[in-house]
Design a protein around this motif. Structure first.
Motif, PDB file in Angstrom:
ATOM      1  N   MET A 128       0.803  -1.217   0.000  1.00 12.34           N
ATOM      2  CA  MET A 128       0.000   0.000   0.000  1.00 12.34           C
ATOM      3  C   MET A 128       0.847   1.284   0.000  1.00 12.34           C
ATOM      4  O   MET A 128       0.578   2.228  -0.725  1.00 12.34           O
ATOM      5  CB  MET A 128      -0.902   0.004   1.236  1.00 12.34           C
ATOM      6  CG  MET A 128      -1.662   1.281   1.364  1.00 12.34           C
ATOM      7  SD  MET A 128      -3.039   1.034   2.438  1.00 12.34           S
ATOM      8  CE  MET A 128      -3.568   2.680   2.628  1.00 12.34           C
ATOM      9  N   ARG A 131       7.836   2.095   0.321  1.00 13.23           N
ATOM     10  CA  ARG A 131       8.754   2.121   1.475  1.00 13.23           C
ATOM     11  C   ARG A 131       8.278   3.159   2.492  1.00 13.23           C
ATOM     12  O   ARG A 131       7.735   4.198   2.113  1.00 13.23           O
ATOM     13  CB  ARG A 131      10.162   2.451   0.984  1.00 13.23           C
ATOM     14  CG  ARG A 131      10.686   1.381   0.025  1.00 13.23           C
ATOM     15  CD  ARG A 131      11.920   1.826  -0.712  1.00 13.23           C
ATOM     16  NE  ARG A 131      11.698   2.987  -1.550  1.00 13.23           N
ATOM     17  CZ  ARG A 131      12.653   3.586  -2.269  1.00 13.23           C
ATOM     18  NH1 ARG A 131      13.869   3.136  -2.249  1.00 13.23           N
ATOM     19  NH2 ARG A 131      12.372   4.633  -3.014  1.00 13.23           N
ATOM     20  N   ALA A 268      12.044   7.725  -4.426  1.00 16.35           N
ATOM     21  CA  ALA A 268      11.021   7.461  -5.443  1.00 16.35           C
ATOM     22  C   ALA A 268      10.993   8.576  -6.495  1.00 16.35           C
ATOM     23  O   ALA A 268      11.368   9.713  -6.207  1.00 16.35           O
ATOM     24  CB  ALA A 268       9.663   7.364  -4.751  1.00 16.35           C
ATOM     25  N   VAL A 312       8.113  14.131  -6.186  1.00 19.46           N
ATOM     26  CA  VAL A 312       7.457  13.317  -5.157  1.00 19.46           C
ATOM     27  C   VAL A 312       8.051  13.520  -3.762  1.00 19.46           C
ATOM     28  O   VAL A 312       7.390  13.242  -2.762  1.00 19.46           O
ATOM     29  CB  VAL A 312       7.436  11.816  -5.584  1.00 19.46           C
ATOM     30  CG1 VAL A 312       8.805  11.227  -5.620  1.00 19.46           C
ATOM     31  CG2 VAL A 312       6.529  10.978  -4.723  1.00 19.46           C
ATOM     32  N   ASN A 313       9.259  14.074  -3.675  1.00 22.63           N
ATOM     33  CA  ASN A 313       9.927  14.076  -2.363  1.00 22.63           C
ATOM     34  C   ASN A 313      10.178  15.434  -1.729  1.00 22.63           C
ATOM     35  O   ASN A 313      10.703  15.495  -0.626  1.00 22.63           O
ATOM     36  CB  ASN A 313      11.287  13.377  -2.479  1.00 22.63           C
ATOM     37  CG  ASN A 313      11.130  11.913  -2.808  1.00 22.63           C
ATOM     38  OD1 ASN A 313      10.523  11.182  -2.039  1.00 22.63           O
ATOM     39  ND2 ASN A 313      11.630  11.483  -3.951  1.00 22.63           N
ATOM     40  N   TYR A 338      11.091   9.242   3.243  1.00 25.94           N
ATOM     41  CA  TYR A 338      10.371   7.961   3.359  1.00 25.94           C
ATOM     42  C   TYR A 338       9.121   8.043   4.228  1.00 25.94           C
ATOM     43  O   TYR A 338       8.408   7.048   4.377  1.00 25.94           O
ATOM     44  CB  TYR A 338      11.314   6.870   3.900  1.00 25.94           C
ATOM     45  CG  TYR A 338      12.369   6.507   2.883  1.00 25.94           C
ATOM     46  CD1 TYR A 338      12.053   5.697   1.792  1.00 25.94           C
ATOM     47  CD2 TYR A 338      13.657   7.001   2.975  1.00 25.94           C
ATOM     48  CE1 TYR A 338      12.998   5.396   0.834  1.00 25.94           C
ATOM     49  CE2 TYR A 338      14.616   6.712   2.020  1.00 25.94           C
ATOM     50  CZ  TYR A 338      14.276   5.904   0.954  1.00 25.94           C
ATOM     51  OH  TYR A 338      15.207   5.610  -0.002  1.00 25.94           O
ATOM     52  N   PHE A 339       8.867   9.205   4.814  1.00 28.25           N
ATOM     53  CA  PHE A 339       7.641   9.339   5.611  1.00 28.25           C
ATOM     54  C   PHE A 339       6.424   9.175   4.700  1.00 28.25           C
ATOM     55  O   PHE A 339       6.322   9.808   3.655  1.00 28.25           O
ATOM     56  CB  PHE A 339       7.546  10.744   6.228  1.00 28.25           C
ATOM     57  CG  PHE A 339       8.126  10.833   7.600  1.00 28.25           C
ATOM     58  CD1 PHE A 339       7.452  10.312   8.694  1.00 28.25           C
ATOM     59  CD2 PHE A 339       9.355  11.453   7.799  1.00 28.25           C
ATOM     60  CE1 PHE A 339       7.992  10.412   9.975  1.00 28.25           C
ATOM     61  CE2 PHE A 339       9.898  11.559   9.067  1.00 28.25           C
ATOM     62  CZ  PHE A 339       9.219  11.037  10.164  1.00 28.25           C
ATOM     63  N   ALA A 340       5.475   8.347   5.151  1.00 25.22           N
ATOM     64  CA  ALA A 340       4.185   8.276   4.457  1.00 25.22           C
ATOM     65  C   ALA A 340       3.291   9.367   5.023  1.00 25.22           C
ATOM     66  O   ALA A 340       3.524   9.875   6.129  1.00 25.22           O
ATOM     67  CB  ALA A 340       3.543   6.915   4.678  1.00 25.22           C
ATOM     68  N   TYR A 395      -1.240  14.085  -5.402  1.00 22.38           N
ATOM     69  CA  TYR A 395      -0.206  13.083  -5.097  1.00 22.38           C
ATOM     70  C   TYR A 395      -0.436  11.748  -5.799  1.00 22.38           C
ATOM     71  O   TYR A 395       0.380  10.840  -5.651  1.00 22.38           O
ATOM     72  CB  TYR A 395      -0.145  12.855  -3.578  1.00 22.38           C
ATOM     73  CG  TYR A 395       0.496  14.006  -2.843  1.00 22.38           C
ATOM     74  CD1 TYR A 395       1.865  14.014  -2.601  1.00 22.38           C
ATOM     75  CD2 TYR A 395      -0.254  15.090  -2.424  1.00 22.38           C
ATOM     76  CE1 TYR A 395       2.465  15.065  -1.937  1.00 22.38           C
ATOM     77  CE2 TYR A 395       0.344  16.149  -1.759  1.00 22.38           C
ATOM     78  CZ  TYR A 395       1.693  16.127  -1.517  1.00 22.38           C
ATOM     79  OH  TYR A 395       2.296  17.164  -0.853  1.00 22.38           O
ATOM     80  N   CYS A 399      -5.503   7.737  -0.237  1.00 17.62           N
ATOM     81  CA  CYS A 399      -5.007   7.630   1.138  1.00 17.62           C
ATOM     82  C   CYS A 399      -5.766   6.546   1.905  1.00 17.62           C
ATOM     83  O   CYS A 399      -6.998   6.524   1.930  1.00 17.62           O
ATOM     84  CB  CYS A 399      -5.126   8.965   1.862  1.00 17.62           C
ATOM     85  SG  CYS A 399      -4.483   8.858   3.533  1.00 17.62           S
TER      86      CYS A 399
END
Ligand SMILES: C[S@@+](CC[C@H](N)C(=O)[O-])C[C@H]1O[C@@H](n2cnc3c(N)ncnc32)[C@H](O)[C@@H]1O
Length: 478
Positions: A128, A131, A268, A312-313, A338-340, A395, A399
């Motif tokens: 889902m 990372r 990513a 994306v980052n 890497y935080f979701a 994004y 979610c």
């Protein structure tokens, strides 16, 4: 372009603010004056005015430094006696100045290879989220788990008189100006002499995507030494690795930089939001003037990779907790990326000087994922439908956080659990009052978490977010 007319204008505005006792505003104007000035008398007067403010605000070291600048310019002012007098007082007072409060430090032992994160953090992966970051230990509200200085960062053009153009430090607004261009100011001689600014001097970009792309290129060239070496490093990179596979604690600074660069290459990538973004990378490619066809191809690939990774980052520096504050800096982190996202995040992101600090908002159990709120779209302020629409559009993900799956209600509709509860008032003027309030709030959150989500905990978590920003700003200026 330098201009004494512009400089004088800023100098006069600074004097008005100084007379009103608005010291930060006055310093911002004197800094602008120093960016544009050529005339030595005006320059000298601006340094003298800054010395006066630093004296009045107890920044004795900075006061002495500004006095020294006046002296270096042959004391072209009529306040020599006053300056001599305050310098003497500074020298005597200097030793009694408190150490900076160590509020922002990791709450757990640090990771041996990545010294800016707690040793309980891991990067894991699932279908889902891709990372993400997880903890191997229980965390309590207020635990500080990451203090990351982003590897790539640039300042918005609105902040040029307030922070270092190279490292983004505020340095109590005691900045030095570039001797050539009227755009950049620096926190130190080291940043002023950096190769990065030599590349950018006179050509600093207004558009943040372009500016960040150029910075990502210049910084890479600075570290690798040449386009050929950068290409060799790129060829070595393994997209399956994450920052957790690199040693960022090597005594060799260059090795660390190379490893951090390789770590950011593993982030990513996604197609940019708009086709215009590609036009930006094309103009940057042209400006950088690669010579052979092979070099041009490599440069194009490298910049497209940077653009897709940036899409994306990237993080904003807001240096404020206001909902609608505009981004004042832009950055790429090698771990925090890497935080979701969660609409009910368990961590706060705080902008502390030129670093991002990540703090647990509520208790987090061993094995749980750590989350932040992207773009300040959370369940307290936006409905489920608004959030779904926003994250799908901007994004491109649907979610699946707990607030979305259980359709948590907005703050005003949440159940109240405590009849005695009164939202605490905070004295934002004093650091110790803010710290006490913050600690009390953390205790309340920890002790009542079984009843979450409820009005009281959410109110205190919001207040803590504001407090953390205020404390960060206070300490950065200290
Ligand atoms: C900044 S990256 C986070 C790291 C990324 N998961 C990776 O593997 O490198 C953001 C991406 O993570 C995923 N993501 C983050 N939060 C999510 C969420 N709440 N629901 C679904 N996917 C999410 C999405 O693919 C999003 O584009």
């Amino acid at each position: 372009m330098k201009s004494d007319k512009v400089a004088k204008n800023f100098f006069e505005k600074g004097n008005e603010q100084l007379a009103l006792g608005k010291y930060s505003e006055a310093l911002a104007n004197y800094n602008n004056c120093l960016r544009f000035v050529v005339n030595k008398t005006i320059e000298s007067a601006a340094f003298a005015a800054r010395a006066e403010i630093f004296f009045k605000t107890g920044h004795y070291k900075q006061c002495i430094e500004n006095n020294q600048s006046v002296e270096d310019l042959n004391n072209l002012i009529d306040k020599i006696e006053y300056l001599k007098n305050i310098e003497e007082k500074c020298k005597n007072a200097n030793e009694s100045v408190d150490e900076r409060d160590e509020f922002f430090k990791l709450s757990l032992p640090k990771n041996e290879k990545i010294p800016f994160i707690a040793n309980c953090l891991e990067v894991r992966e699932n279908e889902m989220y891709g990372r993400f970051i997880a903890t191997t230990q229980d965390l309590t509200p207020g635990s500080i788990v990451i203090i990351e200085e982003p590897f790539y960062k640039i300042l918005s053009s609105t902040e040029r008189n307030l922070r270092c153009a190279v490292c983004l430090k505020q340095n109590a607004l005691n900045l030095i100006s570039c001797t050539k261009c009227s755009t950049a100011m620096f926190c130190s001689k080291k940043c002023a002499d950096s190769t990065i600014h030599k590349y950018e001097c006179g050509t600093m970009e207004e558009n943040f995507e372009k500016a960040l792309l150029r910075r990502m290129f210049y910084q890479a060239i600075d570290i690798c030494g040449s386009l050929q070496e950068l290409e060799k490093l790129m060829n070595h990179h393994d997209p399956k690795k994450t920052i957790m596979n690199f040693d960022l604690n090597d005594a060799d600074e260059l090795k660390n930089f190379k490893n951090r660069m390789l770590a950011t290459m593993t982030l990513a990538e996604r197609e940019p939001w708009s086709s215009e973004a590609y036009a930006k990378y094309e103009t940057v490619t042209r400006e950088l003037k690669a010579e052979t066809e092979h070099e041009k191809d490599f440069l194009r690939n490298y910049l497209v990779h940077c653009l897709k990774s940036m899409t994306v980052n990237f993080f904003h520096f807001f240096w404020s907790s206001e909902e609608k504050a505009p981004g004042k800096g832009f950055a790429i982190c090698s771990l925090a990326a890497y935080f979701a996202h969660s609409c009910d995040p368990n961590c706060d992101k705080v902008d502390f000087d030129n670093k991002f600090v990540f703090v647990a908002r509520k208790p987090i159990k061993k094995g749980e994922q750590l989350t932040i709120c992207y773009d300040r779209y959370n369940f307290l302020t936006h409905t489920l439908a608004e959030r779904k629409e926003y994250f799908n559009r901007v994004y491109t993900f649907d979610c699946g956080c707990v607030a979305c799956t259980h359709n948590y209600q907005k703050l005003c509709n949440l159940p109240k659990i405590d009849k005695e509860f009164v939202e605490p008032k905070v004295n934002h003027e004093s650091f110790s009052a803010m710290k006490t309030q913050y600690t009390n709030n953390c205790e309340y959150i920890r002790d009542h978490i079984e009843q979450y989500p409820c009005y009281e905990i959410c109110t205190l978590m919001n207040q803590n977010n504001h407090l953390l920003h205020s404390m960060g700003n206070f300490l950065a200026l200290a």
